[in-house]
Scaffold this motif. Structure first.
Motif, PDB file in Angstrom:
ATOM      1  N   THR B  22      74.784   4.671   7.773  1.00  0.00           N
ATOM      2  CA  THR B  22      74.582   5.288   6.205  1.00  0.00           C
ATOM      3  C   THR B  22      75.187   4.095   5.272  1.00  0.00           C
ATOM      4  OG1 THR B  22      77.043   5.825   5.986  1.00  0.00           O
ATOM      5  CG2 THR B  22      75.365   7.699   6.487  1.00  0.00           C
ATOM      6  N   SER B  24      76.633   4.273   2.489  1.00  0.00           N
ATOM      7  CA  SER B  24      77.961   4.198   1.962  1.00  0.00           C
ATOM      8  C   SER B  24      79.077   3.687   3.019  1.00  0.00           C
ATOM      9  CB  SER B  24      78.367   5.629   1.493  1.00  0.00           C
ATOM     10  OG  SER B  24      77.952   6.581   2.377  1.00  0.00           O
ATOM     11  N   THR B  89      66.477   7.280  -3.039  1.00  0.00           N
ATOM     12  CA  THR B  89      67.379   6.798  -2.358  1.00  0.00           C
ATOM     13  C   THR B  89      68.322   8.067  -1.664  1.00  0.00           C
ATOM     14  OG1 THR B  89      67.731   5.123  -4.224  1.00  0.00           O
ATOM     15  CG2 THR B  89      69.933   5.826  -2.773  1.00  0.00           C
ATOM     16  N   ASP B  91      71.423   8.318   1.419  1.00  0.00           N
ATOM     17  CA  ASP B  91      72.269   7.640   2.096  1.00  0.00           C
ATOM     18  C   ASP B  91      72.217   7.194   3.490  1.00  0.00           C
ATOM     19  OD1 ASP B  91      75.788   8.056   2.883  1.00  0.00           O
ATOM     20  OD2 ASP B  91      74.914   6.502   1.617  1.00  0.00           O
ATOM     21  N   ASP B  96      66.387   6.405   4.020  1.00  0.00           N
ATOM     22  CA  ASP B  96      66.301   5.861   2.710  1.00  0.00           C
ATOM     23  C   ASP B  96      65.061   5.114   2.388  1.00  0.00           C
ATOM     24  OD1 ASP B  96      67.859   2.819   0.965  1.00  0.00           O
ATOM     25  OD2 ASP B  96      67.581   4.944   0.162  1.00  0.00           O
TER      26      ASP B  96
END
Lengths: 483, 204
Positions: B22, B24, B89, B91, B96
């Motif tokens: 991911t 993040s 967008t 994650d 993505d």
């Protein structure tokens, strides 16, 4: 009134024909003029129009980047592509009644080809919407296909002819999903960049459409005995009057009912195609038309009506189920079943349409065909635009609407054959002749304009089915030659 | 194409369940600068972009031990993602769709923090939109482990535009118009022929 025997006409035509010289058999692998040749010409040109109309969706990933489209632009263009044909189909019906299907369909196909050529020079969301809108008009060739088949094939096989021609033409919508990406890849490999290659690719469906129009004009024939223009001049066919044809079409309530119910089979089919990206390659299942003819043999028009109601209602039931089902595997299975029923309902509808009116067959066909597109636009706008309903809820509601609209078929009643719940009328003017002659005034009859309708009435007696009901036989009792 | 798309979807689903990297979870350890000025408009196929990337020295030494290759991409700014679900967008890096155009693909990562630079012309299939530039550092398996970008975390500053090619050519325009005119003329030819034929049958 002459009794027709196959052998009498066998010398002139390759297929056995009835008194109107309509073919009583449907031979798929023949291309004999005029019947089977017209069949092949019409389904091929309808196929070409479907390829052109749905040529943009498979290339959208490239087009949307080139023209900077938003999701709304794409949705609107998709709706525009099917809404153009609503009025075009009705206009096409009129043109067929007045000028014959050969000229009408060649004209429309050639008039919409520039829209496909000009897709190559689209450069904004608006120009993209406009070319899809005008290209969509070509879907009105559905009406000329149905009209032409109804003019060349007798009641025994008209459902099959209409169903196969419509079905194979519809395949164009699926085939284009394979054809356009292939053509695009080929052009890219030759050396064009993405944003140029898709533009060049559109020349292929455009050329195909143009060539099919040429084929229809030079090789086709409106009626077994010749083209409208020749028959008009020789006096064999009366050149009809638009106002009269229009009047008899819009005042026949059955045409309106069929237009609405067709909105909820073909319209649903178009909607599903737009919102669920899956492609069934056997769209307008010829099975529907064959089933209609099969039921008509035993039960006549009442059989056709009952089968149409049952099949389309079941389609609605499966649509509701589709909206409720949760797992992917089950929903694909349900969608396949639903699709079969919806497509069969389309075929069954056009088993009934040829009998609603003889004089205004074109406009009735056009209204019904146009009703399909209205159904598609309405359904997408009400249930599948914006975020008011989730897709599942939209599907369930669409199924409910299908079932409700299909109930209208119970109201269709032919005095000479009956309806779903009532048998043929036992009082007064209740023969096929009475029904079809009521479209001509006595002064028109004196001039002999009604002769074609008279022959049609005779041949449509097969719609009584095997059990000959209480309808009175005509005074100059011509025996029913069909079993 | 339907079958091809189906297989791609299947493999993406498989990849997603296998990888699950991911955005993040990535560390922003790279500093990336690029030649386009804020609000500058570049022309696809003509103008060049020069990208410079290096390791942010405020991070402890050894943070880049797993970095093997660097991939640099053009990414859509939020304004170009609006109303366009195909640029969303997400994650999960496999799903993505923010960064769809590569400027540099899998260049070896040189750990000494000297400035790495690359210049290339904007490709002709890049659409008209607002962009920023992002660099991903990848490990030996090709998975993203770190990133750096030319804009801030809200993707609001330092954005530039690219003007795409139209894809149209004069020859194509002329061909379209000629073929269209030919179709219409053929139609009139048909009507003329039809009138002649019916006159002939009348005089028979």
């Amino acid at each position: 009134m002459e009794i027709s025997h196959g052998s009498y006409n066998q010398k002139k035509f390759a297929l056995p024909v009835d008194s109107e010289h309509k073919a009583t058999e449907f031979r798929l692998f023949s291309a004999a003029a005029p019947h089977m040749r017209a069949f092949h010409l019409s389904w091929i040109s309808f196929f070409a129009c479907f390829v052109s109309t749905f040529a943009a969706p498979p290339l959208l990933p490239i087009i949307r980047d080139n023209l900077d489209l938003t999701a709304t632009d794409i949705g609107n263009a998709g709706i525009a592509a099917v809404s153009g044909a609503v009025f075009a189909r009705i206009a096409m019906g009129t043109a067929c009644d007045l000028f014959g299907p050969r000229l009408a369909s060649a004209t429309l196909t050639l008039l919409t080809a520039p829209a496909v050529y000009c897709t190559s020079i689209a450069d904004s969301p608006i120009s993209f919407l406009l070319v899809r809108f005008f290209t969509g008009f070509s879907l009105a060739t559905f009406v000329s296909t149905q009209f032409w088949m109804s003019s060349l094939f007798s009641g025994r096989v008209v459902g099959t002819a209409n169903g196969v021609a419509g079905g194979w033409g519809n395949l164009g919508g699926g085939a284009t999903q394979l054809i356009m990406p292939l053509v695009f890849d080929l052009i890219q490999n030759i050396g064009a960049t993405k944003f140029t290659a898709w533009r060049i690719a559109f020349f292929i469906p455009a050329l195909f459409q143009t060539l099919s129009a040429y084929g229809i004009f030079f090789l086709g024939q409106d009626l077994p005995d010749g083209n409208y223009s020749e028959l008009h001049k020789s006096g064999e066919k009366h050149k009809d009057n638009f106002a009269q044809v229009f009047h008899h079409a819009v005042t026949n309530y059955r045409g309106w009912i069929l237009a609405l119910t067709y909105g909820y089979c073909f319209g649903v089919e178009l909607t599903i195609d737009n919102i669920i990206a899956q492609y069934f390659y056997d769209r307008f299942n010829p099975g529907g038309g064959m089933l209609s003819d099969f039921m008509a043999k035993r039960f006549g028009m009442r059989g056709r009506l009952w089968t149409l109601w049952v099949v389309q209602t079941l389609g609605g039931v499966f649509c509701i189920i589709l909206g409720q089902v949760g797992s992917l595997g089950v929903s694909v299975a349900v969608m396949l079943v639903f699709s079969v029923f919806v497509q069969a309902a389309c075929g069954l509808t056009f088993g009934v349409v040829p009998f609603v009116s003889r004089r205004s067959l074109g406009i009735i066909s056009g209204m019904t065909g146009g009703g399909g597109n209205v159904g598609a636009v309405l359904t997408q706008v009400i249930f599948f635009r914006g975020s008011r309903y989730s897709t599942e809820t939209g599907l369930t509601l669409m199924g409910v609407m299908m079932i409700c609209c299909t109930l209208l078929i119970t109201l269709i009643y032919f005095p000479q054959w009956g309806g779903m719940f009532c048998g043929p009328s036992s009082k007064g003017k209740t023969t096929e002749e009475d029904y079809y002659m009521s479209e001509w005034s006595s002064s028109e009859r004196e001039k002999g304009f009604h002769r074609a309708s008279l022959k049609f009435s005779e041949n449509s007696r097969s719609e009584r089915g095997r059990k000959i009901g209480s309808a009175a036989t005509p005074i100059d009792g011509t025996p029913n030659t069909y079993v | 194409m339907a079958i091809r798309a189906f297989l791609i979807v299947l493999s993406c689903l498989a990849a997603a369940t296998c990888r699950g990297a991911t955005f993040s979870s990535l560390q922003q350890t790279l500093i990336v600068t690029a030649s386009p000025q804020p609000a500058q408009v570049l022309k696809a196929g003509e103008d060049e972009i020069t990208v410079t990337w290096s390791l942010n020295s405020t991070f402890p030494a050894g943070v880049d031990s797993s970095y093997k290759t660097v991939t640099i991409k053009l990414c859509y700014a939020p304004i170009s993602q609006k109303y366009r679900g195909w640029r969303k967008t997400v994650d999960n890096l496999v799903k993505d769709k923010t960064c769809q155009h590569k400027i540099v693909a899998n260049k070896p990562y040189i750990s000494s923090s000297s400035n790495n630079t690359f210049t290339s012309t904007v490709l002709r299939d890049v659409p008209t939109a607002t962009y920023f530039i992002r660099a991903y550092a990848q490990n030996s398996e090709g998975d993203e482990v770190a990133y750096g970008q030319t804009t801030d975390s809200h993707k609001a500053v330092n954005l530039f535009e690219i003007q795409a090619i139209t894809g149209r050519h004069v020859s194509l325009d002329i061909a379209s118009i000629c073929f269209s005119a030919f179709s219409i003329l053929s139609l009139f030819g048909f009507f003329f022929l039809e009138k002649r034929k019916s006159k002939a049958s009348e005089s028979k």
